[in-house]
Design a protein around this motif. Structure first.
Motif, short mmCIF file in Angstrom:
data_model
loop_
_atom_site.label_atom_id
_atom_site.label_comp_id
_atom_site.label_asym_id
_atom_site.label_seq_id
_atom_site.Cartn_x
_atom_site.Cartn_y
_atom_site.Cartn_z
N LEU A 7 15.11 -8.65 30.87
CA LEU A 7 14.57 -7.81 29.88
C LEU A 7 13.60 -6.37 30.97
CD1 LEU A 7 14.55 -8.04 26.78
CD2 LEU A 7 16.97 -8.77 28.06
N HIS A 8 14.41 -5.35 30.67
CA HIS A 8 13.42 -4.34 30.99
C HIS A 8 13.02 -3.36 29.72
CE1 HIS A 8 12.73 -0.27 33.44
NE2 HIS A 8 11.49 -0.56 33.37
N LEU A 9 12.16 -3.33 29.13
CA LEU A 9 11.67 -2.95 28.04
C LEU A 9 10.82 -1.34 27.86
CD1 LEU A 9 11.88 -6.00 25.92
CD2 LEU A 9 13.42 -4.77 26.30
N PRO A 10 10.88 -0.63 28.60
CA PRO A 10 9.44 0.26 28.79
C PRO A 10 9.72 1.65 27.62
CG PRO A 10 11.73 1.39 30.15
CD PRO A 10 11.99 -0.24 29.89
N ALA A 11 10.99 2.07 27.31
CA ALA A 11 10.20 2.84 25.87
C ALA A 11 9.64 1.75 24.37
CB ALA A 11 11.81 3.19 25.23
N VAL A 14 20.00 -12.92 19.82
CA VAL A 14 18.39 -12.16 19.69
C VAL A 14 18.88 -10.99 20.54
CG1 VAL A 14 16.51 -13.16 20.97
CG2 VAL A 14 16.31 -11.57 19.30
N VAL A 15 19.18 -11.65 21.42
CA VAL A 15 18.59 -10.22 22.99
C VAL A 15 19.96 -8.91 22.41
CG1 VAL A 15 20.41 -9.32 25.03
CG2 VAL A 15 18.68 -11.95 24.85
N PRO A 16 21.27 -8.54 21.65
CA PRO A 16 21.63 -7.26 21.13
C PRO A 16 21.19 -6.68 20.32
CG PRO A 16 23.58 -9.55 21.42
CD PRO A 16 22.28 -9.88 21.45
N VAL A 17 20.08 -7.89 20.00
CA VAL A 17 19.00 -6.67 18.64
C VAL A 17 17.58 -6.00 18.98
CG1 VAL A 17 17.41 -6.81 16.69
CG2 VAL A 17 19.74 -8.71 17.39
N LEU A 18 17.64 -6.51 21.08
CA LEU A 18 17.19 -5.90 21.37
C LEU A 18 17.13 -4.95 22.42
CD1 LEU A 18 14.87 -9.63 22.79
CD2 LEU A 18 13.96 -7.89 21.10
N LEU A 52 20.85 -23.53 21.73
CA LEU A 52 19.89 -22.93 22.47
C LEU A 52 20.47 -21.63 23.05
CD1 LEU A 52 17.97 -26.14 23.16
CD2 LEU A 52 17.56 -24.26 22.02
N LEU A 53 21.52 -22.01 23.53
CA LEU A 53 22.28 -20.99 24.20
C LEU A 53 22.61 -19.25 23.49
CD1 LEU A 53 24.39 -22.65 26.67
CD2 LEU A 53 22.81 -20.67 27.61
N ALA A 54 22.82 -20.19 22.12
CA ALA A 54 23.29 -19.70 21.20
C ALA A 54 22.36 -18.78 20.47
CB ALA A 54 24.45 -20.03 20.08
N LYS A 55 20.94 -19.69 20.63
CA LYS A 55 19.78 -18.29 19.87
C LYS A 55 18.98 -17.76 20.32
CE LYS A 55 15.57 -20.23 17.97
NZ LYS A 55 14.84 -21.38 17.23
N VAL A 56 19.22 -17.50 21.78
CA VAL A 56 18.69 -16.23 22.79
C VAL A 56 20.46 -15.36 23.18
CG1 VAL A 56 17.69 -15.87 25.21
CG2 VAL A 56 17.30 -18.17 24.50
N ALA A 57 21.18 -15.94 23.19
CA ALA A 57 22.10 -14.58 23.43
C ALA A 57 22.25 -14.39 21.62
CB ALA A 57 23.71 -15.13 23.51
N TYR A 87 16.90 -2.08 19.95
CA TYR A 87 15.62 -1.42 19.50
C TYR A 87 14.61 -0.92 20.42
CZ TYR A 87 14.69 -5.25 15.64
OH TYR A 87 15.10 -5.25 14.92
N GLU A 88 15.04 -1.10 22.21
CA GLU A 88 15.04 -0.59 23.63
C GLU A 88 15.94 0.88 23.53
OE1 GLU A 88 13.45 0.68 26.85
OE2 GLU A 88 12.71 -0.91 25.84
N ARG A 89 16.90 0.93 23.28
CA ARG A 89 18.01 2.45 23.45
C ARG A 89 17.76 2.91 22.03
NH1 ARG A 89 22.56 -1.66 24.63
NH2 ARG A 89 22.70 -1.44 27.00
N GLN A 90 16.90 2.19 20.19
CA GLN A 90 16.72 3.39 19.75
C GLN A 90 15.28 3.83 20.44
OE1 GLN A 90 16.11 1.43 15.80
NE2 GLN A 90 19.07 1.24 15.87
#
Length: 368
Positions: free
Chosen positions: A190-194, A252-256, A245-250, A259-262
């Protein structure tokens, strides 16, 4: 088929092309599997003769699968390349690390070892890394399910050719206990500069650690987060299925992403002039610098990439910036220049490369 790394350096792999879902923030999705052959000790205990035999066996099995046309056609018409890593010089090994095709540990190890790469750079198979086999598939953007489907197919094909070390109670046996079980590592870059600018990143990472997700830098375990890039992945594999495990990572990503877009929206609303100045300064330095370090380049490109996504820069596209993140790394610069360069010369060559690719054919004041 032999692979010309200098020619390969001029292009970039599919995972950098910003063509996948959510690619404004998600650089790539990767699924990796760790496997070992049942008749040989783990690499840490293997003799050089063991390593050579493992490499020869796996080379022959992969060749057989390719000849039979069974391996996934990741890029139509693309060849499969088998590279003897032990015979590469240091710059070439580092080049493959920068390309995310081998790990730093694989590059720095000793003895017989190799990597198989498809022409589109969507999958690679490391032989004699920490485990006998490390299979990985990478896709642009948030595309974990497709990456899993492809790697599962490759794994099944290889398992028809060799006997994996497997225990009915524990699952696949691996050199590191954290990989025992499914042997799967699911990761998203992920690119999370904000979130970094608004100083929320540490809070986010503490929350991820509470649910047993690891946060690493651009080059995985032990690396720092350069250019505001972070890899989010599962920490353990035992006791959960691959799908879990795929579901666990998948999940949480929309939440991140939210957060970044906010955080980006907050920066535009509360400090637009400061943000615009930050982006403009970064773009200006990259277009005019006469010498620049790798670390500073990544930092400035991060601001430019965010600026493009926010509509603050209009004459550069995201795939170009993604490409620059990799092409300005030390080994890529040397492959593109066709010669070995010391750090000072690399800094000069890096600045020249950036000017050529960010000025649209025009010369900026102070640029050569």
């Amino acid at each position: 088929m032999s692979l010309d790394l200098a020619l390969m350096a001029r292009d970039c792999g599919e995972w950098l092309r910003a063509s996948g879902p959510e690619s404004d923030i998600v650089i790539s999705s990767r699924v990796r599997l760790a496997r070992n052959l049942t008749d040989f000790p783990f690499i840490s205990r293997a003799s050089e003769s063991d390593r050579e035999q493992i490499e020869q066996i796996l080379h022959a099995r992969i060749d057989a699968l390719q000849s039979a046309g069974k391996l996934p056609d990741a890029a139509p018409g693309a060849e499969l390349h088998y590279i003897d890593v032990s015979h590469l010089d240091e710059v070439d090994r580092l080049f493959l690390v920068e390309r995310q095709l081998i790990s730093r540990e694989h590059a720095e190890a000793e003895g017989a070892r190799a990597v198989v790469i498809d022409g589109g750079e969507r999958f690679s198979v490391m032989i004699n890394e920490e485990d006998h086999l490390r299979i990985q598939v990478m896709h642009s953007g948030l595309d974990l399910n497709r990456a899993w489907e492809e790697i599962n197919q490759i794994d099944d094909l290889l398992e028809e050719q060799v006997t994996y070390a497997y225990n009915d109670r524990l699952g696949y046996l691996t050199a590191c206990p954290t990989n025992v079980g499914t042997g799967i590592r699911v990761s998203v870059m992920l690119h999370l500069p904000a979130l970094v600018i608004t100083r929320q990143i540490d809070k986010v990472f503490r929350s991820l650690q509470k649910i047993n997700l690891a946060v690493r830098g651009l080059y995985g375990e032990g690396s720092q987060a350069m250019g505001d890039f972070y890899q989010i992945s599962n920490q353990v594999t035992l006791g959960m299925t691959e799908e879990d495990l795929l579901a666990k990572v998948a999940d949480v990503v929309p939440v991140l992403l939210e957060y970044e877009r906010q955080a980006r929206t907050f920066l535009i609303r509360e400090s637009q002039e400061t943000l615009h100045d930050r982006v403009s300064r970064a773009f200006g330095i990259l277009r005019t610098a006469q010498t620049i370090s790798s670390e500073e380049t990544l930092h400035l490109l991060s601001s430019v990439r965010m600026g493009i996504n926010l509509g603050l820069i209009g004459d550069v596209e995201i795939p170009t910036v993604n490409k620059l993140f990799v092409h300005t790394q030390p080994a890529h610069l040397q492959k593109l220049a066709g010669m070995e360069l010391d750090q000072s010369d690399r800094n000069i060559e890096r600045a020249s490369y950036l000017r050529r690719h960010l000025n649209g054919g025009k010369t900026e004041p102070g640029a050569n």
